[in-house]
Design an enzyme around this catalytic site. Structure first.
Site, PDB file in Angstrom:
ATOM      1  N   HIS A 189     -20.679  11.977   1.642  1.00 34.33           N
ATOM      2  CA  HIS A 189     -21.130  13.100   2.461  1.00 34.33           C
ATOM      3  C   HIS A 189     -20.792  14.453   1.827  1.00 34.33           C
ATOM      4  O   HIS A 189     -21.322  15.486   2.247  1.00 34.33           O
ATOM      5  CB  HIS A 189     -20.530  13.005   3.869  1.00 34.33           C
ATOM      6  CG  HIS A 189     -19.042  13.058   3.918  1.00 34.33           C
ATOM      7  ND1 HIS A 189     -18.245  12.000   3.538  1.00 34.33           N
ATOM      8  CD2 HIS A 189     -18.189  14.050   4.283  1.00 34.33           C
ATOM      9  CE1 HIS A 189     -16.980  12.327   3.688  1.00 34.33           C
ATOM     10  NE2 HIS A 189     -16.908  13.573   4.136  1.00 34.33           N
TER      11      HIS A 189
ATOM     12  N   ARG B 123      -3.143  -6.386  -3.347  1.00 29.53           N
ATOM     13  CA  ARG B 123      -3.247  -7.253  -2.166  1.00 29.53           C
ATOM     14  C   ARG B 123      -3.798  -8.635  -2.535  1.00 29.53           C
ATOM     15  O   ARG B 123      -4.452  -8.816  -3.572  1.00 29.53           O
ATOM     16  CB  ARG B 123      -4.126  -6.594  -1.107  1.00 29.53           C
ATOM     17  CG  ARG B 123      -5.518  -6.266  -1.602  1.00 29.53           C
ATOM     18  CD  ARG B 123      -6.296  -5.387  -0.621  1.00 29.53           C
ATOM     19  NE  ARG B 123      -7.640  -5.108  -1.139  1.00 29.53           N
ATOM     20  CZ  ARG B 123      -7.931  -4.139  -1.972  1.00 29.53           C
ATOM     21  NH1 ARG B 123      -6.983  -3.304  -2.384  1.00 29.53           N
ATOM     22  NH2 ARG B 123      -9.164  -3.959  -2.414  1.00 29.53           N
TER      23      ARG B 123
ATOM     24  N   HIS C  59      -2.349   7.320  -4.725  1.00 27.05           N
ATOM     25  CA  HIS C  59      -2.545   6.175  -3.835  1.00 27.05           C
ATOM     26  C   HIS C  59      -2.573   4.916  -4.692  1.00 27.05           C
ATOM     27  O   HIS C  59      -3.058   4.937  -5.821  1.00 27.05           O
ATOM     28  CB  HIS C  59      -3.871   6.311  -3.082  1.00 27.05           C
ATOM     29  CG  HIS C  59      -4.417   4.999  -2.577  1.00 27.05           C
ATOM     30  ND1 HIS C  59      -5.388   4.283  -3.268  1.00 27.05           N
ATOM     31  CD2 HIS C  59      -4.117   4.268  -1.491  1.00 27.05           C
ATOM     32  CE1 HIS C  59      -5.658   3.180  -2.607  1.00 27.05           C
ATOM     33  NE2 HIS C  59      -4.913   3.146  -1.526  1.00 27.05           N
TER      34      HIS C  59
ATOM     35  N   SER D 134       0.851  -1.189   0.000  1.00 26.73           N
ATOM     36  CA  SER D 134       0.000   0.000   0.000  1.00 26.73           C
ATOM     37  C   SER D 134       0.885   1.236   0.000  1.00 26.73           C
ATOM     38  O   SER D 134       1.854   1.308   0.761  1.00 26.73           O
ATOM     39  CB  SER D 134      -0.902   0.002   1.237  1.00 26.73           C
ATOM     40  OG  SER D 134      -1.747   1.139   1.239  1.00 26.73           O
TER      41      SER D 134
ATOM     42  N   HIS E  90      -4.536   7.583 -16.926  1.00 25.00           N
ATOM     43  CA  HIS E  90      -5.563   6.615 -17.311  1.00 25.00           C
ATOM     44  C   HIS E  90      -5.129   5.770 -18.508  1.00 25.00           C
ATOM     45  O   HIS E  90      -5.503   4.588 -18.605  1.00 25.00           O
ATOM     46  CB  HIS E  90      -6.883   7.327 -17.593  1.00 25.00           C
ATOM     47  CG  HIS E  90      -7.671   7.628 -16.353  1.00 25.00           C
ATOM     48  ND1 HIS E  90      -8.634   6.782 -15.860  1.00 25.00           N
ATOM     49  CD2 HIS E  90      -7.613   8.671 -15.490  1.00 25.00           C
ATOM     50  CE1 HIS E  90      -9.146   7.295 -14.748  1.00 25.00           C
ATOM     51  NE2 HIS E  90      -8.543   8.439 -14.504  1.00 25.00           N
TER      52      HIS E  90
END
Length: 300
Positions: free
Chosen positions: A172, A106, A102, A88, A142
């Site tokens: 939110h 995994r 980021h 990560s 991309h």
């Protein structure tokens, strides 16, 4: 498979940290080896206060043991054991013209009490969070993602790009965390894909990371910026923090499995602002970014 993938992410960590140190040119990653009391451990590498990277981490871990009760309920199992490993990374550059990035890749196995594998899957992805929108950078990032996907299935890019837009969504705030990339999870055996095929796909995406990100960093790392642009970066970093602490499954999994807190919260930037009801000026570059975050677009 777990040994093969853990060996892969160890080598990938070395490759990525070496290149990022070269790009920064002023500081090196600090390495921290740690053990998890319930089983397993990891190798955390953090870079701080560099010429290019204000804070970043490239971490690997391999943990195992009894699946915690909260995760047993989540997966609908009882008395299961697990193994999970992955790499990560999060990088927060100093210059607001350079995007945060980021990525993680995994692998997960679940066992019955006799030690038989009852489930296994891969997951991961990589995504870009700019503070100022340069469309050619979005297209480049991309395009590299699409090339890695197209080598394995012509539908992967479209599918995993859409999932990325949906996953990295601050509900939110009703906006994306960034401009996306790839997100895939629960990649299990199908008629078309064996676990070996998934390994080849995930490792291809992992190997594409530096090609996707480093050219963007080099292009903008020495760009001029103002105090107001730095403030905007810190306000937008606040939205990054909100996503990681409210929505991110990886963060929540780490906290619920007694993961190493320093590694889990490594993703948080050092300088952040929350300004009450901040609105970008109409017609500004800042507003241009917000419009794209609220309406994800196709870059390639």
């Amino acid at each position: 498979m777990k040994d093969k993938f853990y060996t892969y992410i160890q080598k990938l960590q070395d490759t990525i940290t070496s290149k990022l140190q070269e790009v920064d040119g002023s500081v090196k990653f600090q390495e921290d080896l740690w053990e998890r009391p319930e089983g397993g451990g990891g190798r955390t590498r953090v870079i701080e206060n560099g010429a290019v990277f204000e804070k970043g981490g490239v971490n690997i871990s391999g943990v195992h043991g009894a699946l915690p009760e909260s995760m047993q309920k989540y997966f609908g199992v009882e008395d299961a054991d697990f193994f999970a490993c992955g790499l990560s990374l999060v990088l927060h550059p100093k210059n607001p013209m350079v995007p945060t990035v980021h990525a993680n890749w995994r692998y997960f196995e679940m066992y019955d009490k006799e030690g038989n594998i009852v489930d296994q899957w891969f997951g991961g992805g990589q995504d870009l969070t700019p503070y100022y929108l340069f469309e050619e950078d979005a297209t480049h990032f991309h395009s590299v993602c699409k090339k890695a996907c197209d080598a394995h299935n012509p539908n992967f890019y479209t599918t995993y790009k859409k999932r990325c837009d949906e996953y990295f969504w601050n509900t939110h705030r009703d906006e994306g965390r960034g401009i996306g990339g790839l997100f895939f999870d629960y990649c299990k055996v199908t008629e078309e894909m064996k676990m070996e095929d998934w390994f080849n796909f995930v490792s291809e995406v992992g190997n594409s990371f530096l090609d996707a990100y480093v050219p963007i960093v080099i292009k903008h790392k020495d760009a001029d910026y103002s105090a107001e642009q730095r403030k905007w970066q810190e306000i937008r970093r606040g939205r990054y923090v909100e996503f990681n602490l409210v929505h991110d499954k990886g963060t929540l999994f780490g906290l619920k499995t007694n993961g190493r807190i320093e590694s889990i919260l490594m993703s948080l930037p050092p300088h952040v602002q929350w300004v009450y009801d901040h609105q970008p000026e109409a017609g500004s570059e800042e507003e241009k970014l917000i419009n794209v975050l609220k309406n994800p677009k196709d870059w390639v």
